[in-house]
Design a protein around this motif. Structure first.
Motif, PDB file in Angstrom:
ATOM      1  N   PHE A 352      41.691  29.563  19.540  1.00 21.45           N
ATOM      2  CA  PHE A 352      43.018  29.789  20.097  1.00 21.45           C
ATOM      3  C   PHE A 352      42.926  30.650  21.353  1.00 21.45           C
ATOM      4  CE2 PHE A 352      44.331  28.619  15.837  1.00 21.45           C
ATOM      5  CZ  PHE A 352      45.579  28.025  16.023  1.00 21.45           C
ATOM      6  N   SER A 353      43.735  30.317  22.332  1.00 19.21           N
ATOM      7  CA  SER A 353      43.829  31.180  23.509  1.00 19.21           C
ATOM      8  C   SER A 353      44.656  32.407  23.160  1.00 19.21           C
ATOM      9  CB  SER A 353      44.467  30.429  24.677  1.00 19.21           C
ATOM     10  OG  SER A 353      45.831  30.180  24.405  1.00 19.21           O
ATOM     11  N   ALA A 354      44.492  33.458  23.937  1.00 17.84           N
ATOM     12  CA  ALA A 354      45.153  34.729  23.638  1.00 17.84           C
ATOM     13  C   ALA A 354      46.669  34.613  23.681  1.00 17.84           C
ATOM     14  CB  ALA A 354      44.676  35.789  24.627  1.00 17.84           C
ATOM     15  N   SER A 355      47.200  33.676  24.471  1.00 18.68           N
ATOM     16  CA  SER A 355      48.656  33.560  24.632  1.00 18.68           C
ATOM     17  C   SER A 355      49.311  32.602  23.646  1.00 18.68           C
ATOM     18  CB  SER A 355      48.978  33.100  26.053  1.00 18.68           C
ATOM     19  OG  SER A 355      48.467  31.786  26.292  1.00 18.68           O
ATOM     20  N   ASP A 356      48.518  31.986  22.795  1.00 16.28           N
ATOM     21  CA  ASP A 356      49.045  30.942  21.914  1.00 16.28           C
ATOM     22  C   ASP A 356      49.699  31.580  20.680  1.00 16.28           C
ATOM     23  OD1 ASP A 356      49.579  28.685  20.373  1.00 16.28           O
ATOM     24  OD2 ASP A 356      47.719  27.683  20.972  1.00 16.28           O
ATOM     25  N   THR A 357      51.019  31.524  20.617  1.00 13.81           N
ATOM     26  CA  THR A 357      51.758  32.135  19.504  1.00 13.81           C
ATOM     27  C   THR A 357      51.540  31.400  18.192  1.00 13.81           C
ATOM     28  OG1 THR A 357      53.756  30.823  19.963  1.00 13.81           O
ATOM     29  CG2 THR A 357      53.544  32.947  21.092  1.00 13.81           C
ATOM     30  N   ARG A 358      50.990  30.212  18.235  1.00 15.58           N
ATOM     31  CA  ARG A 358      50.757  29.440  17.013  1.00 15.58           C
ATOM     32  C   ARG A 358      49.658  30.053  16.148  1.00 15.58           C
ATOM     33  NH1 ARG A 358      50.515  23.818  20.312  1.00 15.58           N
ATOM     34  NH2 ARG A 358      48.961  25.132  21.357  1.00 15.58           N
ATOM     35  N   LYS A 359      48.793  30.842  16.738  1.00 12.90           N
ATOM     36  CA  LYS A 359      47.717  31.477  15.961  1.00 12.90           C
ATOM     37  C   LYS A 359      48.291  32.409  14.906  1.00 12.90           C
ATOM     38  CE  LYS A 359      43.587  34.369  16.494  1.00 12.90           C
ATOM     39  NZ  LYS A 359      42.684  35.058  17.467  1.00 12.90           N
ATOM     40  N   VAL A 360      49.132  33.330  15.328  1.00 12.28           N
ATOM     41  CA  VAL A 360      49.720  34.292  14.394  1.00 12.28           C
ATOM     42  C   VAL A 360      50.692  33.614  13.436  1.00 12.28           C
ATOM     43  CG1 VAL A 360      51.215  36.321  14.234  1.00 12.28           C
ATOM     44  CG2 VAL A 360      49.408  36.239  15.953  1.00 12.28           C
ATOM     45  N   ALA A 361      51.367  32.569  13.910  1.00 13.01           N
ATOM     46  CA  ALA A 361      52.337  31.865  13.073  1.00 13.01           C
ATOM     47  C   ALA A 361      51.675  30.986  12.020  1.00 13.01           C
ATOM     48  CB  ALA A 361      53.261  31.022  13.949  1.00 13.01           C
ATOM     49  N   SER A 362      50.438  30.587  12.261  1.00 13.12           N
ATOM     50  CA  SER A 362      49.769  29.620  11.391  1.00 13.12           C
ATOM     51  C   SER A 362      48.752  30.237  10.446  1.00 13.12           C
ATOM     52  CB  SER A 362      49.050  28.553  12.241  1.00 13.12           C
ATOM     53  OG  SER A 362      49.935  27.904  13.127  1.00 13.12           O
ATOM     54  N   ALA A 447      54.666  27.021  22.656  1.00 15.58           N
ATOM     55  CA  ALA A 447      53.523  27.704  22.061  1.00 15.58           C
ATOM     56  C   ALA A 447      53.122  28.946  22.838  1.00 15.58           C
ATOM     57  CB  ALA A 447      52.339  26.752  21.969  1.00 15.58           C
ATOM     58  N   HIS A 448      53.233  28.895  24.145  1.00 14.90           N
ATOM     59  CA  HIS A 448      52.750  29.984  24.986  1.00 14.90           C
ATOM     60  C   HIS A 448      53.870  30.848  25.549  1.00 14.90           C
ATOM     61  CE1 HIS A 448      48.563  28.545  24.955  1.00 14.90           C
ATOM     62  NE2 HIS A 448      49.105  27.346  24.903  1.00 14.90           N
ATOM     63  N   GLN A 449      55.106  30.460  25.288  1.00 12.45           N
ATOM     64  CA  GLN A 449      56.267  31.248  25.699  1.00 12.45           C
ATOM     65  C   GLN A 449      56.141  31.662  27.165  1.00 12.45           C
ATOM     66  OE1 GLN A 449      59.048  31.843  23.597  1.00 12.45           O
ATOM     67  NE2 GLN A 449      58.040  30.352  22.279  1.00 12.45           N
ATOM     68  N   GLY A 450      56.269  32.954  27.475  1.00 13.33           N
ATOM     69  CA  GLY A 450      56.246  33.418  28.858  1.00 13.33           C
ATOM     70  C   GLY A 450      54.906  33.303  29.538  1.00 13.33           C
ATOM     71  N   LYS A 467      45.410  19.772  17.657  1.00 13.35           N
ATOM     72  CA  LYS A 467      44.620  20.582  16.726  1.00 13.35           C
ATOM     73  C   LYS A 467      45.315  21.906  16.439  1.00 13.35           C
ATOM     74  CE  LYS A 467      39.963  22.495  16.100  1.00 13.35           C
ATOM     75  NZ  LYS A 467      38.599  22.565  16.661  1.00 13.35           N
ATOM     76  N   PHE A 468      45.868  22.527  17.465  1.00 16.44           N
ATOM     77  CA  PHE A 468      46.530  23.818  17.288  1.00 16.44           C
ATOM     78  C   PHE A 468      47.963  23.652  16.788  1.00 16.44           C
ATOM     79  CE2 PHE A 468      43.518  24.500  20.903  1.00 16.44           C
ATOM     80  CZ  PHE A 468      42.572  25.197  20.173  1.00 16.44           C
ATOM     81  N   GLU A 469      48.637  22.627  17.244  1.00 18.16           N
ATOM     82  CA  GLU A 469      50.036  22.415  16.879  1.00 18.16           C
ATOM     83  C   GLU A 469      50.180  22.039  15.409  1.00 18.16           C
ATOM     84  OE1 GLU A 469      54.198  22.136  17.358  1.00 18.16           O
ATOM     85  OE2 GLU A 469      52.715  22.912  18.772  1.00 18.16           O
ATOM     86  N   PHE A 470      49.284  21.202  14.902  1.00 19.40           N
ATOM     87  CA  PHE A 470      49.450  20.629  13.566  1.00 19.40           C
ATOM     88  C   PHE A 470      48.411  21.109  12.556  1.00 19.40           C
ATOM     89  CE2 PHE A 470      51.044  17.273  16.548  1.00 19.40           C
ATOM     90  CZ  PHE A 470      52.385  17.533  16.337  1.00 19.40           C
ATOM     91  N   ALA A 471      47.743  22.200  12.854  1.00 21.83           N
ATOM     92  CA  ALA A 471      46.787  22.746  11.883  1.00 21.83           C
ATOM     93  C   ALA A 471      47.482  22.994  10.556  1.00 21.83           C
ATOM     94  CB  ALA A 471      46.212  24.056  12.423  1.00 21.83           C
ATOM     95  N   PHE A 472      46.816  22.618   9.464  1.00 17.29           N
ATOM     96  CA  PHE A 472      47.297  22.812   8.087  1.00 17.29           C
ATOM     97  C   PHE A 472      48.517  21.954   7.759  1.00 17.29           C
ATOM     98  CE2 PHE A 472      46.081  27.065   9.901  1.00 17.29           C
ATOM     99  CZ  PHE A 472      44.748  26.984   9.541  1.00 17.29           C
TER     100      PHE A 472
END
Length: 541
Positions: A352-362, A447-450, A467-472
């Motif tokens: 995950f990139s540092a700005s990708d909010t999907r990491k913490v959400a997933s 996913a990356h907001q601002g 891969k990042f959007e639909f993980a799990f």
């Protein structure tokens, strides 16, 4: 396969039991006086039988068998088998495509197989009986009911054909012992069913304004989206364009769904998932749910419905597989306890990139979130990370956050989002929409907001984004498989250091094991025996 052996439950419950289905339209009183010879007479009977078909689909996940949704994640490159350190190694058989991990587990999918064919039986018998029912009071209902039923049958067969490739193809209720069909024949039925559904379920059958009750009903838009998923998988895996639908037709269906105005991305990715959006209030022993978008939100195209009223007396309507993915024996509100399955690969977390909010959400970061009471000594394949999208939730005092009997094992009621609008956008982009860049940007911008920065749309970039959007969400493995065995193997093959209990361990997925299976699963030995050997085991198993 002797279908008489596997569909007895479906035969009886199709007529007698509709009380164990999930929320809203599936809550129907049991009809203990319904018999085949006095049923299927009118529109009301047909509607009730349709509810039975939805119930059959629900039971493929709530009956306690190996869930398609869990299997798809464990097979992928984002999750491991996990579970308890002293449990059997059934999930390692799946994760590593290796029956030698647990040679005695040769019936992993026996209950799954039975549940799916019971549900297919319900669909087939309703389709057969529709012709004899009186629809004079509502002629339009007949085509809609047939469309919804065929959507469900198409979805059920799509799950089976992806798991096992060659399966018995039953399009009428029967107890005959039939051989496996070639995959193409099954895909032909799936495509035909979905085309019928998208052409015959009216666009306004279930307005999105009724999302709280509609997100479990099949719509023309759900059929269009599922058809696109079928097309992409078949044409990718088999490298053939011989389905009875063209790429242009599939894309047109997606464009119609997009332009319908029925769907929209929710503003925050985390709001899609209970565990990612609930905030514990310890003082009042509650969970603040104000940021949760809810089950019937604008992004849900089709969901598998569950509720909390499952019990041990025959009511089967809960999300039975959710508990498998919960933190092993640990309540850490908002997260609830479970069995530690599907531990998350560190390799994936680090992508995950540092700005990708999907990491913490997933993903639950056990150490990073300060879950001090988690004891990994009973956890197999501990990585420090767990599934956040689909995990039980708990109140601050550790009480299971469910209704019903508040039994964390059976009372889980989080719906499974089979198709989200984000998938519709990305599939349309992949299929070459003139608006591909816009659709791609919409998903990435959320996913990356601002911190959003544009990225040129391309097939490779879309697949990486998926891969990042639909993980799990039970999608990643099939996205890999449709790129071809060698490409899939490159992603799946790995060696990752983990902890099992207090001992160093490794997850090792070998290329030769995966390639030998061609990506398909073991047909249950029980079903081969019941078929008197007519069923043939898949390669590699």
């Amino acid at each position: 396969m002797n279908t008489k052996n596997i569909t007895v439950t479906g035969i009886l419950l199709s007529f007698l039991c509709f009380s164990s289905c999930s929320s809203s339209f599936l809550d129907v009183e049991p009809m203990t006086n319904v018999l085949e010879n006095n049923f299927y007479k009118n529109v009301a009977d047909a509607e009730m039988a349709l509810v039975g078909c939805y119930d059959g689909y629900q039971r493929t996940a709530s009956n306690g068998s190996l869930s398609f949704n869990v299997v798809a994640d464990i097979l992928s490159d984002v999750s491991f088998g996990g579970t308890g350190n002293t449990d059997n190694r059934a999930y390692q058989v799946l994760d590593r495509f290796d029956k030698n991990e647990s040679p005695s587990d040769n019936n992993l999918f026996d209950g799954t197989w039975t549940d799916y064919y019971a549900a297919i039986y319900r669909c087939n018998i309703l389709l057969e009986k529709l012709e004899g029912a009186d629809f004079a009071s509502n002629p339009a209902a007949k085509l809609r009911i047939e469309g919804e039923t065929r959507f469900l049958r198409g979805l059920l067969y799509f799950d089976l054909v992806r798991l096992f490739e060659r399966v018995p193809l039953l399009v009428k209720p029967t107890t005959e012992n039939v051989p496996q069909a070639e995959a193409k024949a099954t895909y032909d039925v799936i495509v035909d069913d979905l085309i019928f559904a998208m052409e015959n379920i009216p666009a306004d059958a279930y307005p999105k304004a009724r999302a709280s009750v509609n997100d479990g009903r099949a719509t023309r838009y759900a059929a269009q989206a599922l058809l696109a998923r079928v097309y992409l998988f078949y044409t990718g895996y088999y490298a053939k364009e011989d389905l009875a639908v063209s790429k242009a037709q599939v894309l047109a269906g997606l464009e119609e769904a997009i332009s319908s105005g029925e769907f929209a991305l929710v503003s925050s990715f985390a709001s899609l998932w209970p565990a990612a959006s609930y905030k514990p209030n310890a003082a009042e022993n509650t969970l603040d749910r104000t940021t949760y978008a809810g089950e019937g939100n604008s992004e849900v195209v089709f969901a598998q419905k569950f509720n909390s009223t499952q019990d041990y007396n025959g009511n089967t309507d809960g999300n039975r597989w959710l508990v498998l993915l919960g933190l092993r024996n640990t309540n850490a509100s908002p997260y609830g306890q479970g069995w530690g399955g599907g531990t998350v690969s560190r390799r994936f977390v680090n992508e995950f990139s540092a700005s990708d909010t999907r990491k913490v959400a997933s993903i639950i970061d056990i150490e990073g979130e300060g879950i001090a009471n988690f004891d990994s000594k009973d956890q197999r394949e501990y990585t420090g990370f767990a599934n956040k999208k689909y995990t039980p939730t708990a109140l601050p005092d550790g009480t299971s956050n469910t209704g019903g009997e508040k039994d964390f094992q059976i009372s889980q009621d989080q719906d499974f989002f089979v198709i989200r609008y984000a998938d519709v956008l990305l599939m349309a982009a992949e299929l070459g929409s003139a608006n591909a860049q816009s659709y791609f940007d919409q998903v990435r911008r959320r996913a990356h907001q601002g911190a959003f920065t544009p990225l040129a749309v391309s097939k490779a970039n879309i697949l990486r984004e998926r891969k990042f959007e639909f993980a799990f969400e039970g999608i990643r493995y099939w996205d890999l498989l449709r790129q071809g065995l060698e490409t899939a193997a490159t992603s799946l093959v790995m060696t990752e250091n983990v902890l099992s209990g207090t001992a160093p361990d490794q997850v090792v997925v070998r290329r030769e094991n995966f390639v030998a299976t061609k990506g398909f699963m073991q047909i249950p030995s029980n079903q081969i025996t019941r078929s008197s050997g007519l069923l043939v085991q898949n390669a590699g198993w």
